[in-house]
Design an enzyme around this catalytic site. Structure first.
Site, PDB file in Angstrom:
ATOM      1  N   ASP A   1      11.358 -17.186  42.723  1.00  0.00           N
ATOM      2  CA  ASP A   1      12.212 -17.485  41.434  1.00  0.00           C
ATOM      3  C   ASP A   1      13.727 -18.001  41.887  1.00  0.00           C
ATOM      4  OD1 ASP A   1      13.428 -17.700  39.019  1.00  0.00           O
ATOM      5  OD2 ASP A   1      13.072 -15.458  38.464  1.00  0.00           O
TER       6      ASP A   1
ATOM      7  N   LYS B   1      20.851 -23.217  34.473  1.00  0.00           N
ATOM      8  CA  LYS B   1      22.263 -22.722  34.753  1.00  0.00           C
ATOM      9  C   LYS B   1      22.997 -24.010  35.672  1.00  0.00           C
ATOM     10  CE  LYS B   1      21.539 -18.677  33.445  1.00  0.00           C
ATOM     11  NZ  LYS B   1      20.084 -18.558  32.943  1.00  0.00           N
TER      12      LYS B   1
ATOM     13  N   TRP C   1      15.019  -8.918  37.468  1.00  0.00           N
ATOM     14  CA  TRP C   1      15.070  -9.673  36.251  1.00  0.00           C
ATOM     15  C   TRP C   1      14.332  -8.779  35.178  1.00  0.00           C
ATOM     16  CZ3 TRP C   1      12.772 -14.499  33.634  1.00  0.00           C
ATOM     17  CH2 TRP C   1      13.475 -14.690  32.595  1.00  0.00           C
TER      18      TRP C   1
ATOM     19  N   ALA D   1      16.878 -19.834  40.032  1.00  0.00           N
ATOM     20  CA  ALA D   1      17.311 -20.062  38.894  1.00  0.00           C
ATOM     21  C   ALA D   1      18.607 -20.358  39.016  1.00  0.00           C
ATOM     22  CB  ALA D   1      17.240 -18.940  37.905  1.00  0.00           C
TER      23      ALA D   1
END
Length: 394
Positions: A208, A243, A127, A210
């Site tokens: 991470d 999300k 990212w 997400a």
């Protein structure tokens, strides 16, 4: 003094949004910004979040600050959602943060506080904001091999070779599921192998996560993070609710730190509280309270899981449809990997020139590295995208 500030390069995704908005073509497709869209092109408020909003409104009696780590109930709810029983709760410290980005930033700050000489290892690619934050903080960054551009799959052998350079005290950033930007994920067995390497090197893992629930399911998507937590003496987890709860603008994130044993947890928690204090004092609470309300109410949890599963299956269906459309148009299996990728994104291996051609000739807006947001499609626009890809990519 302000006239001394250096000009900043515009964010490429924000530029895409503007370009797409100004494009008069009715057939244009926005595949840049990472938000879920339903078949009508809307990003709806999830049913459980709407119900939780009313419940909070009816029962909340004050807007006084929570605490530096946020509401403890939120930290526990996130620990249960992400880590379950993979690690003793007494070993986990947690803080609420402004979004997953805030959790990542605080994770980097915590690692630097623990080891001023830390080097952060990130996948190539990762990212872009990971790299931007590290650069801004002045933290050393080393990339490890991850994505094979030719096959659009994980090159695990190259990844393991790269990670041989990790040193004690370094931090290795891993995507827990639904790798952004590629959509290509490690298998559970491969995560276990990486965990063994990190343990042998004396490094610290930062996961991470997400997109839990967007890939293979809530439990399945959490399995790699839980495996790492069960195998490693210490670990950081940056979780986002943007999300999977659809609370993008509420900015709901959580940083969890797993200490080697429970006796270390209070000091870890104190350091995390301190980082919140100097960054923004108290973290925002409203979105975190909505998430907590959903996760601590059986009926709301069930409804949330049901709607999240509908979203997940929708994205899988779009992946399958696009893969089949491309197989028909190219008379090859070149793009079959799209159906195997998971999450919102796939990187399809197009060159920047081919991406530009798709934008100019067909009104397809994706990031120049060919990362596209699968959730920006619907069954009607998939054939249009397939036609653009087939006619633009060599």
């Amino acid at each position: 003094m302000l006239n001394n500030l250096s000009p900043q390069n515009p964010d490429p995704i924000m530029q895409l949004i503007t370009l797409c908005r100004e494009d008069p073509r009715e057939t244009k497709i926005d595949l840049g910004v990472g938000v879920y869209k339903d078949g009508a092109g809307n990003t709806p408020v999830m049913r459980a979040i709407r119900a939780a909003s009313k419940k909070v409104w009816d029962n909340e009696t004050t807007k006084v600050y929570t605490g530096l780590p946020g509401d403890p109930a939120f930290g526990k709810a996130m620990r249960d959602l992400v880590l379950a029983d993979s690690v003793e709760g007494s070993r986990v410290a947690a803080i609420a943060t402004p979004g997953g980005t805030g959790a990542i930033r605080q994770a980097f700050e915590l690692a630097r506080k623990a080891n001023p000489d830390v080097t952060v290892w990130t996948s190539n690619p990762t990212w872009p904001n990971h790299l931007a934050i590290l650069k801004f903080m002045g933290l050393p960054n080393t990339e490890y091999a991850y994505f094979d551009e030719a096959s659009c799959t994980v090159d695990f052998d190259a990844m393991m070779d790269s990670l041989q350079g990790v040193k004690a005290g370094d931090m290795v950033l891993l995507h827990g599921c639904c790798h952004n930007p590629t959509g290509a994920n490690l298998t559970l067995e491969q995560f276990g192998t990486v965990a063994d390497l990190i343990a042998d090197k004396g490094a610290l893992a930062l996961v991470d996560i997400a997109y839990q629930g967007f890939g293979d399911g809530l439990e399945e998507d959490a399995a790699p993070t839980r495996l790492l937590a069960s195998k490693l003496p210490e670990m950081l987890v940056a979780a986002s609710c943007s999300k999977n709860f659809g609370v993008y603008r509420e900015r709901v994130g959580c940083l969890m730190a797993i200490s080697e044993d429970a006796s270390i947890t209070p000091n870890t928690q104190a350091n995390m509280n301190y980082l919140n204090r100097i960054a923004f004092s108290f973290p925002p609470d409203h979105g975190a309270r909505l998430v907590t309300t959903v996760l601590t109410d059986d009926a709301l949890t069930a409804d949330w899981k049901d709607e999240l599963e509908t979203v997940r299956l929708s994205m899988l269906g779009l992946r399958t449809q696009l893969s089949e459309e491309l197989r028909q148009r190219t008379n090859s299996d070149r793009f079959d990997f799209i159906a195997q990728h998971r999450g919102m994104f796939s990187r399809i291996g197009a060159t920047p020139e081919e991406v530009l051609k798709m934008r100019e000739d067909f009104g397809i807006y994706m990031v120049s590295d060919s990362r596209m947001n699968i959730a920006g499609l619907n069954p009607t626009t998939v054939p249009l995208l397939a036609e653009a890809i087939a006619k633009s990519c060599k």
